[in-house]
Design a protein around this motif. Structure first.
Motif, PDB file in Angstrom:
ATOM      1  N   THR A  57     -26.136   9.895 -16.973  1.00  0.00           N
ATOM      2  CA  THR A  57     -24.835   9.808 -17.641  1.00  0.00           C
ATOM      3  C   THR A  57     -24.128  11.155 -17.626  1.00  0.00           C
ATOM      4  N   GLY A  58     -24.888  12.216 -17.836  1.00  0.00           N
ATOM      5  CA  GLY A  58     -24.293  13.552 -17.772  1.00  0.00           C
ATOM      6  C   GLY A  58     -23.671  13.827 -16.414  1.00  0.00           C
ATOM      7  N   ARG A  59     -24.325  13.397 -15.360  1.00  0.00           N
ATOM      8  CA  ARG A  59     -23.765  13.584 -14.013  1.00  0.00           C
ATOM      9  C   ARG A  59     -22.500  12.744 -13.828  1.00  0.00           C
TER      10      ARG A  59
ATOM     11  N   VAL B 232     -18.672   5.156 -23.494  1.00  0.00           N
ATOM     12  CA  VAL B 232     -19.019   3.913 -24.176  1.00  0.00           C
ATOM     13  C   VAL B 232     -20.351   3.435 -23.625  1.00  0.00           C
ATOM     14  N   VAL B 233     -21.255   3.049 -24.497  1.00  0.00           N
ATOM     15  CA  VAL B 233     -22.493   2.423 -24.063  1.00  0.00           C
ATOM     16  C   VAL B 233     -22.448   0.971 -24.530  1.00  0.00           C
TER      17      VAL B 233
ATOM     18  N   LEU C 107     -27.503   9.820 -26.357  1.00  0.00           N
ATOM     19  CA  LEU C 107     -26.171   9.844 -25.756  1.00  0.00           C
ATOM     20  C   LEU C 107     -25.145  10.447 -26.710  1.00  0.00           C
ATOM     21  N   GLY C 108     -25.324  10.194 -28.007  1.00  0.00           N
ATOM     22  CA  GLY C 108     -24.437  10.823 -28.980  1.00  0.00           C
ATOM     23  C   GLY C 108     -24.547  12.333 -28.943  1.00  0.00           C
TER      24      GLY C 108
ATOM     25  N   THR D 199     -16.044  11.941 -26.916  1.00  0.00           N
ATOM     26  CA  THR D 199     -16.204  10.953 -27.980  1.00  0.00           C
ATOM     27  C   THR D 199     -17.242   9.930 -27.541  1.00  0.00           C
ATOM     28  N   PHE D 200     -18.154   9.592 -28.429  1.00  0.00           N
ATOM     29  CA  PHE D 200     -19.180   8.599 -28.118  1.00  0.00           C
ATOM     30  C   PHE D 200     -18.926   7.334 -28.926  1.00  0.00           C
TER      31      PHE D 200
END
Length: 354
Positions: free
Chosen positions: A253-255, A273-274, A288-289, A298-299
């Motif tokens: 996700t970071g990538r 958004v997950v 992820l937060g 923003t998560f």
């Protein structure tokens, strides 16, 4: 606007009414977990028959609860795919019949888009945003530009994260559904006790892989003393698998965040958004937060009840499409497969670098 949504893509039979003010007017959901538990997984024929047996009743109860009739609806929406085709057919044919009887439009909803748009129902998230769609059958990272406008940045090259959780839970004898059972078993466990791989972590691109993690968990089980697992062994292995999945998804996700930002596709307020069933996992949500907090994003994670399959998300996706005039003819054919990004390379990761 009021839209009736039907969900029958897997082992949840559901009906819901949602309006244009983002209110869930009524929702009925029948879980089939007890029917599938003896088999350790979802049996498609059993699922389809259960949808057929119960969907009409759930629709009636939903309409009665909200005090709504077919004449009050603006449209009838149903999951048109992807999913177990027998169940999808039940939902689509029921929705078509209701739409025809009420003289209302029919909207075929992509099940993945319903998950993708859930955050707009629960949190009024604006486009564009980055989506991690993670469930038992799907694991994708997508740049979401609007309704029907998706660019796939990464996907699984083999198994989804939820499938990994389910299969490891089955190996460990934790029961069905496996994902929630594994999360419960992991409480208090030592995630570092067993050496487990982090497939694809640190590699270019945003794709994921979990088949090797399943194999590694099997090998750990084979090395443990024969007989029932001890409480400690169960907790430590469950915690280790959960941590490995979270590590991989955090890295991938970071990538994807880096890639989306580099393309200028994050808008004024970068948002992650997950969504999907695995989005209910508390360890993953926390990880992820933290990632978003560190990067200034923003998560958003929908409420737990809207992460797993439900009809409110289908009704909302149908309403979003209806607003754009995107309705479907009654000759729509249910689809076992329905990619959100039809232009994405067939080979995962082709042409994507990060």
């Amino acid at each position: 606007m009021i839209v009736l949504g039907l969900e029958t893509s897997c082992d949840e039979t559901a009906a819901a009414l949602v309006d244009g003010e983002r209110r869930i007017l009524a929702h009925r959901l029948l879980s089939q977990h007890d029917a599938h538990r003896p088999y350790g997984g979802v049996v498609p024929e059993i699922a389809a028959r259960a949808h057929l047996d119960h969907l009409d009743r759930l629709v009636g109860e939903t309409l009665d609860e909200a005090g709504v009739t077919l004449a009050d609806l603006d449209a009838v929406a149903a999951t048109g795919g992807p999913g177990l085709i027998g169940g999808v057919i039940v939902g689509v044919m029921t929705a078509k019949a209701l739409a025809l009887a009420g003289g209302r439009p029919f909207v075929a909803v992509n099940h993945l888009e319903a998950h993708a748009l859930t955050a707009r129902l629960s949190d009024d998230v604006a486009f564009p945003f980055l989506l991690l769609l993670v469930s038992g059958g799907h694991c994708q990272l997508l740049a979401v530009r609007g309704v029907g406008a998706y660019r796939r940045l990464g996907t699984t090259i083999d198994d989804a994260a939820g499938e990994c959780f389910d299969k490891v839970a089955k190996m460990m004898g934790l029961g069905h559904p496996g994902g929630p059972a594994l999360e419960r078993a992991a409480e208090g466990g030592d995630p570092d006790r067993f050496a487990l791989p982090r497939p694809m972590r640190g590699r270019p691109g945003c794709d994921v892989s979990f088949s090797g993690l399943k194999t590694a968990a099997r090998q750990v089980l084979d090395r443990l003393p024969p007989g029932p697992l001890s409480v400690r062994d169960r907790a430590d292995l469950a915690a280790g698998v959960q941590a490995a999945v979270a590590d991989v998804l955090e890295d991938r996700t970071g990538r994807a965040m880096t890639l989306m930002a580099a393309d200028g596709g994050t808008g004024d307020s970068p948002t992650l958004v997950v969504a999907g069933g695995v989005a209910a996992n508390r360890t993953l949500r926390a990880r992820l937060g933290g990632l978003c907090a560190a990067r200034g994003w923003t998560f958003v994670a929908p409420p737990l009840a809207l992460c797993t399959d439900n009809a409110a998300m289908v009704a909302w996706a149908g309403l979003e499409r209806l607003r754009l005039g995107l309705t479907d003819a009654l000759d729509f054919r249910p689809r076992p497969r329905w990619p959100l990004d039809p232009d994405a390379p067939k080979r995962p990761g082709a042409g994507v670098k990060a």
